[in-house]
Motif scaffolding. Structure first.
Motif, PDB file in Angstrom:
ATOM      1  N   VAL A 143      -3.872   6.093  -2.505  1.00  0.00           N
ATOM      2  CA  VAL A 143      -3.083   7.327  -3.139  1.00  0.00           C
ATOM      3  C   VAL A 143      -1.715   5.834  -3.199  1.00  0.00           C
ATOM      4  N   LEU A 144      -1.204   6.209  -2.469  1.00  0.00           N
ATOM      5  CA  LEU A 144      -0.108   4.352  -3.229  1.00  0.00           C
ATOM      6  C   LEU A 144      -0.315   3.424  -3.566  1.00  0.00           C
ATOM      7  N   VAL A 145      -1.817   2.749  -3.452  1.00  0.00           N
ATOM      8  CA  VAL A 145      -1.676   1.728  -4.242  1.00  0.00           C
ATOM      9  C   VAL A 145      -2.426   2.008  -5.758  1.00  0.00           C
ATOM     10  N   VAL A 146      -2.977   3.508  -6.178  1.00  0.00           N
ATOM     11  CA  VAL A 146      -3.002   3.637  -7.823  1.00  0.00           C
ATOM     12  C   VAL A 146      -1.778   3.437  -8.378  1.00  0.00           C
ATOM     13  N   GLU A 147      -0.461   3.974  -7.887  1.00  0.00           N
ATOM     14  CA  GLU A 147       0.620   4.384  -8.077  1.00  0.00           C
ATOM     15  C   GLU A 147       1.138   2.355  -8.313  1.00  0.00           C
ATOM     16  N   MET A 148       1.104   1.915  -7.388  1.00  0.00           N
ATOM     17  CA  MET A 148       1.171   0.453  -7.903  1.00  0.00           C
ATOM     18  C   MET A 148       0.653  -0.360  -8.799  1.00  0.00           C
ATOM     19  N   MET A 149      -0.392  -0.206  -8.822  1.00  0.00           N
ATOM     20  CA  MET A 149      -1.346  -1.088  -9.744  1.00  0.00           C
ATOM     21  C   MET A 149      -1.512  -0.558 -11.275  1.00  0.00           C
ATOM     22  N   LYS A 150      -0.824   1.447 -11.264  1.00  0.00           N
ATOM     23  CA  LYS A 150      -0.313   1.742 -12.137  1.00  0.00           C
ATOM     24  C   LYS A 150       1.178   0.988 -13.295  1.00  0.00           C
ATOM     25  N   ASP A 151       1.714   0.963 -12.009  1.00  0.00           N
ATOM     26  CA  ASP A 151       3.481   0.865 -12.935  1.00  0.00           C
ATOM     27  C   ASP A 151       4.455  -0.043 -11.648  1.00  0.00           C
ATOM     28  N   VAL A 152       4.090   0.591 -10.348  1.00  0.00           N
ATOM     29  CA  VAL A 152       5.127   0.561  -9.918  1.00  0.00           C
ATOM     30  C   VAL A 152       5.540  -1.015  -9.777  1.00  0.00           C
ATOM     31  N   ASN A 153       4.222  -2.628  -9.842  1.00  0.00           N
ATOM     32  CA  ASN A 153       3.867  -3.818  -9.210  1.00  0.00           C
ATOM     33  C   ASN A 153       5.155  -4.304 -10.871  1.00  0.00           C
ATOM     34  N   GLU A 154       4.927  -3.546 -11.539  1.00  0.00           N
ATOM     35  CA  GLU A 154       5.942  -4.147 -13.073  1.00  0.00           C
ATOM     36  C   GLU A 154       7.382  -4.451 -12.594  1.00  0.00           C
ATOM     37  N   ILE A 247       2.745  13.708  -3.662  1.00  0.00           N
ATOM     38  CA  ILE A 247       2.303  14.809  -2.443  1.00  0.00           C
ATOM     39  C   ILE A 247       0.936  16.011  -2.504  1.00  0.00           C
ATOM     40  N   PRO A 248       0.841  16.168  -4.202  1.00  0.00           N
ATOM     41  CA  PRO A 248      -0.606  16.703  -4.101  1.00  0.00           C
ATOM     42  C   PRO A 248      -1.667  15.939  -4.007  1.00  0.00           C
ATOM     43  N   LYS A 249      -1.263  14.745  -3.693  1.00  0.00           N
ATOM     44  CA  LYS A 249      -2.524  13.474  -3.578  1.00  0.00           C
ATOM     45  C   LYS A 249      -2.650  13.578  -2.045  1.00  0.00           C
ATOM     46  N   PHE A 250      -2.117  13.912  -0.966  1.00  0.00           N
ATOM     47  CA  PHE A 250      -1.890  13.695   0.125  1.00  0.00           C
ATOM     48  C   PHE A 250      -2.694  15.315   0.422  1.00  0.00           C
ATOM     49  N   LEU A 251      -2.034  16.373   0.005  1.00  0.00           N
ATOM     50  CA  LEU A 251      -2.474  17.304  -0.091  1.00  0.00           C
ATOM     51  C   LEU A 251      -3.563  17.750  -0.264  1.00  0.00           C
TER      52      LEU A 251
END
Length: 287
Positions: A143-154, A247-251
């Motif tokens: 779940v976390l790494v999808v957001e990392m690849m989307k924009d957090v890495n920026e 949270i929805p993805k964890f659930l």
């Protein structure tokens, strides 16, 4: 002749994903390499200190039961590649922590603490539950790494550290279903498999949340930035927005019919590979 035929037969079933050897060099890393802020940097450093011992624990948990899945050739190959990828993640994150020693933050001490906690869990839990900790934390990471690849890495101003996190993110996505498939193969999909799955996930989610938060606080205290309220304000705003996604993805994991491959990240993974220059020459498939 029979041994040659056997070897050829083996090669017909490669792993579904490659093991890549990476050798990042972190010598010139800045002190605050994430959003130029101590709270962001120390959060991700604290999270990173969970990986060397955590990935080693994952490897031990699947190895402990691997002999029982030998009849499933594809799954067995994928477990081998999973082990190879996790070993590389441990190596590279440990190298990153060694480089971070230059700022007197001693992230290696947090690595050791993680090892103490996980080895205590490993001794206490049966093999099935240790595998379930791995299954649950693999979903958390996926779940976390999808957001990392989307924009957090920026937010990461150091290219080497950004590439470390993006390479790790790609591989976590590639092998996100391996431990889960191993669990289903061994224990099925019934209620007696579902109840321990969600119970151990709840435990694992609480554990990693507490440990990552504690490690962030420890690193901030060592850096004398614990009461940097402006930095905390920025971090809390960012975290609040991201947890609306998380949270929805964890659930989702609590669904009876959940499977990691319910979501498709192939497009963002392809974009990330291009971004960090992952080429076929850097890939070694396991047969």
């Amino acid at each position: 002749m029979s041994s040659v035929l056997k070897e050829k037969s083996k090669q017909k079933t490669p792993a579904s994903f490659p093991v890549r050897r990476m050798d990042y060099e972190f010598q010139d890393m800045p002190k605050y390499w994430c959003n130029n802020e101590p709270t962001f940097t120390h959060y991700f450093t604290g999270l990173s200190t969970l990986f060397p011992e955590g990935e080693s624990y994952f490897v031990r948990s699947v190895r402990a039961l691997r002999a029982e899945v030998k009849n499933n050739e594809q799954l067995d190959r994928d477990i081998g590649a999973f082990i190879g990828q996790e070993a590389m993640h441990s190596k590279e994150h440990h190298a990153f922590h060694q480089s971070a020693q230059q700022y007197g933050l001693d992230p290696e001490s947090l690595e050791k603490m993680t090892g103490i906690v996980l080895k205590a869990i490993e001794r206490t839990f049966p093999k099935k539950w240790n595998l379930l900790v791995t299954v649950g934390l693999e979903h958390y990471t996926a779940v976390l790494v999808v957001e990392m690849m989307k924009d957090v890495n920026e937010l990461m101003t150091d290219e080497t550290i950004r590439n470390l996190w993006l390479w790790h993110s790609v591989e976590e996505t590639e092998h996100k279903a391996v431990a889960y498939d191993m669990y289903e193969y061994l224990y099925g999909k019934g209620l007696d498999a579902y109840i321990p799955r969600i119970a151990i996930f709840t435990f694992s989610l609480a554990m990693i949340t507490v440990m990552s938060t504690l490690y962030q606080v420890v690193l901030l205290k060592r850096d004398r930035q614990l009461f940097n309220l402006n930095s905390w304000r920025k971090f809390m705003h960012h975290g609040r927005e991201k947890y609306k996604v998380f949270i929805p993805k964890f659930l989702d994991y609590y669904r009876f019919d959940f499977h990691p491959n319910d979501t498709d990240e192939s497009e963002i993974v392809a974009q990330t590979k291009i971004k960090i220059g992952l080429s076929p020459e850097q890939s070694t498939f396991i047969h």
